[in-house]
Design a protein around this motif. Structure first.
Motif, PDB file in Angstrom:
ATOM      1  N   ALA A 151       0.822  -1.207   0.000  1.00  0.00           N
ATOM      2  CA  ALA A 151       0.000   0.000   0.000  1.00  0.00           C
ATOM      3  C   ALA A 151       0.858   1.259   0.000  1.00  0.00           C
ATOM      4  O   ALA A 151       0.526   2.253  -0.660  1.00  0.00           O
ATOM      5  CB  ALA A 151      -0.929  -0.009   1.221  1.00  0.00           C
ATOM      6  N   VAL A 152       1.981   1.214   0.699  1.00  0.00           N
ATOM      7  CA  VAL A 152       2.845   2.382   0.797  1.00  0.00           C
ATOM      8  C   VAL A 152       3.768   2.514  -0.411  1.00  0.00           C
ATOM      9  O   VAL A 152       4.020   3.613  -0.908  1.00  0.00           O
ATOM     10  CB  VAL A 152       3.683   2.319   2.099  1.00  0.00           C
ATOM     11  N   SER A 153       4.282   1.382  -0.889  1.00  0.00           N
ATOM     12  CA  SER A 153       5.280   1.410  -1.972  1.00  0.00           C
ATOM     13  C   SER A 153       4.673   1.747  -3.329  1.00  0.00           C
ATOM     14  O   SER A 153       5.344   2.305  -4.199  1.00  0.00           O
ATOM     15  CB  SER A 153       5.981   0.056  -2.065  1.00  0.00           C
ATOM     16  N   GLY A 154       3.421   1.391  -3.522  1.00  0.00           N
ATOM     17  CA  GLY A 154       2.808   1.614  -4.831  1.00  0.00           C
ATOM     18  C   GLY A 154       2.940   0.429  -5.762  1.00  0.00           C
ATOM     19  O   GLY A 154       2.389   0.430  -6.864  1.00  0.00           O
ATOM     20  N   PHE A 155       3.685  -0.605  -5.344  1.00  0.00           N
ATOM     21  CA  PHE A 155       3.807  -1.817  -6.144  1.00  0.00           C
ATOM     22  C   PHE A 155       2.483  -2.570  -6.151  1.00  0.00           C
ATOM     23  O   PHE A 155       1.696  -2.501  -5.197  1.00  0.00           O
ATOM     24  CB  PHE A 155       4.901  -2.723  -5.587  1.00  0.00           C
ATOM     25  N   LYS A 156       2.238  -3.331  -7.207  1.00  0.00           N
ATOM     26  CA  LYS A 156       1.019  -4.111  -7.314  1.00  0.00           C
ATOM     27  C   LYS A 156       1.236  -5.586  -7.007  1.00  0.00           C
ATOM     28  O   LYS A 156       0.278  -6.317  -6.779  1.00  0.00           O
ATOM     29  CB  LYS A 156       0.420  -3.960  -8.720  1.00  0.00           C
ATOM     30  N   SER A 157       2.489  -6.028  -7.032  1.00  0.00           N
ATOM     31  CA  SER A 157       2.778  -7.441  -6.797  1.00  0.00           C
ATOM     32  C   SER A 157       3.770  -7.622  -5.652  1.00  0.00           C
ATOM     33  O   SER A 157       4.656  -6.791  -5.445  1.00  0.00           O
ATOM     34  CB  SER A 157       3.336  -8.096  -8.064  1.00  0.00           C
ATOM     35  N   ARG A 158       3.594  -8.707  -4.911  1.00  0.00           N
ATOM     36  CA  ARG A 158       4.495  -9.002  -3.810  1.00  0.00           C
ATOM     37  C   ARG A 158       5.906  -9.320  -4.310  1.00  0.00           C
ATOM     38  O   ARG A 158       6.884  -9.069  -3.611  1.00  0.00           O
ATOM     39  CB  ARG A 158       3.957 -10.186  -3.000  1.00  0.00           C
ATOM     40  N   SER A 159       5.979  -9.880  -5.501  1.00  0.00           N
ATOM     41  CA  SER A 159       7.291 -10.227  -6.036  1.00  0.00           C
ATOM     42  C   SER A 159       8.176  -8.995  -6.184  1.00  0.00           C
ATOM     43  O   SER A 159       9.397  -9.062  -6.025  1.00  0.00           O
ATOM     44  CB  SER A 159       7.154 -10.934  -7.387  1.00  0.00           C
ATOM     45  N   SER A 160       7.567  -7.840  -6.473  1.00  0.00           N
ATOM     46  CA  SER A 160       8.345  -6.606  -6.593  1.00  0.00           C
ATOM     47  C   SER A 160       8.931  -6.203  -5.250  1.00  0.00           C
ATOM     48  O   SER A 160      10.066  -5.726  -5.159  1.00  0.00           O
ATOM     49  CB  SER A 160       7.461  -5.474  -7.135  1.00  0.00           C
ATOM     50  N   VAL A 161       8.137  -6.404  -4.186  1.00  0.00           N
ATOM     51  CA  VAL A 161       8.632  -6.097  -2.850  1.00  0.00           C
ATOM     52  C   VAL A 161       9.786  -7.020  -2.488  1.00  0.00           C
ATOM     53  O   VAL A 161      10.826  -6.578  -1.973  1.00  0.00           O
ATOM     54  CB  VAL A 161       7.498  -6.231  -1.809  1.00  0.00           C
ATOM     55  N   PHE A 162       9.625  -8.304  -2.754  1.00  0.00           N
ATOM     56  CA  PHE A 162      10.685  -9.256  -2.433  1.00  0.00           C
ATOM     57  C   PHE A 162      11.941  -8.994  -3.263  1.00  0.00           C
ATOM     58  O   PHE A 162      13.058  -9.242  -2.815  1.00  0.00           O
ATOM     59  CB  PHE A 162      10.193 -10.697  -2.652  1.00  0.00           C
ATOM     60  N   ARG A 163      11.758  -8.492  -4.475  1.00  0.00           N
ATOM     61  CA  ARG A 163      12.924  -8.155  -5.306  1.00  0.00           C
ATOM     62  C   ARG A 163      13.755  -7.079  -4.636  1.00  0.00           C
ATOM     63  O   ARG A 163      14.988  -7.144  -4.624  1.00  0.00           O
ATOM     64  CB  ARG A 163      12.447  -7.686  -6.687  1.00  0.00           C
ATOM     65  N   ILE A 164      13.097  -6.062  -4.085  1.00  0.00           N
ATOM     66  CA  ILE A 164      13.813  -4.994  -3.387  1.00  0.00           C
ATOM     67  C   ILE A 164      14.476  -5.539  -2.129  1.00  0.00           C
ATOM     68  O   ILE A 164      15.638  -5.214  -1.828  1.00  0.00           O
ATOM     69  CB  ILE A 164      12.850  -3.847  -3.023  1.00  0.00           C
ATOM     70  N   LEU A 165      13.762  -6.382  -1.385  1.00  0.00           N
ATOM     71  CA  LEU A 165      14.330  -6.952  -0.165  1.00  0.00           C
ATOM     72  C   LEU A 165      15.556  -7.803  -0.464  1.00  0.00           C
ATOM     73  O   LEU A 165      16.570  -7.740   0.241  1.00  0.00           O
ATOM     74  CB  LEU A 165      13.269  -7.783   0.562  1.00  0.00           C
ATOM     75  N   ASN A 166      15.470  -8.593  -1.519  1.00  0.00           N
ATOM     76  CA  ASN A 166      16.625  -9.413  -1.906  1.00  0.00           C
ATOM     77  C   ASN A 166      17.792  -8.552  -2.358  1.00  0.00           C
ATOM     78  O   ASN A 166      18.954  -8.862  -2.095  1.00  0.00           O
ATOM     79  CB  ASN A 166      16.237 -10.382  -3.024  1.00  0.00           C
TER      80      ASN A 166
END
Length: 215
Positions: free
Chosen positions: A171-186
């Motif tokens: 909700a905060v990042s603006g990404f639509k998919s969880r995979s995008s969040v995990f990409r940043i975390l990785n």
């Protein structure tokens, strides 16, 4: 038989307008203007040379503006000799028919040939410097976008490390998919600690429920 002109648009060249005006007044049916970004490959110069026909005339601003060294100059002159193409170099004061610049001496021609390597090297250096600046110095808008991305990535990492759910992070990042969040975390080597999951989400099976991966 056509008259054509060629100008490499070197940076800080205060003779560009004068050379172009000279070519137009001389009657060039087309004037090729090579962009500074093409200093190495010179695609338009190559196309122009390949399209020359017997009896044509080619006008260049200066030999060091057109060719990149002695070898290219020799190959250019030989090609024009074979095709019977007249060469005119405005700033060098050279006309292979000997009509336009009768005051040019042999000594001046030899001086031009001798100075060619130094002049072409200087031209390449300036062009490379300008391109390097264009690639590495960002505009305020580009800096703002880059800063926004960096801030977003930092927020994702901080929220994950502080225990926020992936839904909150999305909700905060603006990404639509969880995979995008995990990409940043990785990318930032964050140790994943949500359930048994330790990497980007893969494609879910059709019979897999939405709550199969616990936050």
């Amino acid at each position: 038989m056509a008259k054509v002109g060629y100008i490499f648009k070197a940076n800080y060249d205060d003779t560009f307008d004068a050379n172009k005006a000279w070519m137009q007044q001389y009657g060039c049916v087309h004037i090729v203007e090579e962009a500074v970004e093409q200093e190495i490959l010179r695609p338009q110069w190559k196309q122009l040379i390949a399209s020359l026909e017997r009896g044509d005339e080619i006008v260049v601003a200066k030999f060091s503006n057109a060719v990149r060294g002695i070898r290219e100059l020799a190959a250019f002159i030989e090609l024009c000799r074979i095709k019977v193409v007249r060469i005119i170099s405005i700033q060098d004061g050279i006309d292979t028919r000997g009509k336009l610049f009768p005051e040019t001496t042999v000594a001046q021609v030899l001086e031009m040939v001798g100075a060619l390597p130094e002049e072409t090297a200087a031209l390449r250096k300036v062009s490379a410097h300008i391109i390097n600046l264009q690639l590495n110095i960002k505009s305020p808008q580009e800096k703002k976008r880059s800063g926004s991305r960096q801030e977003r990535n930092k927020n994702i990492v901080d929220m994950y490390n502080n225990g926020h759910s992936l839904d909150d992070i999305l909700a905060v990042s603006g990404f639509k998919s969880r995979s995008s969040v995990f990409r940043i975390l990785n990318k930032f080597n964050v140790k994943l600690n949500r359930g048994n999951f330790s990497g980007p989400l893969g494609k879910r099976k059709q019979n897999e429920k939405d709550d199969s991966v616990k936050e």
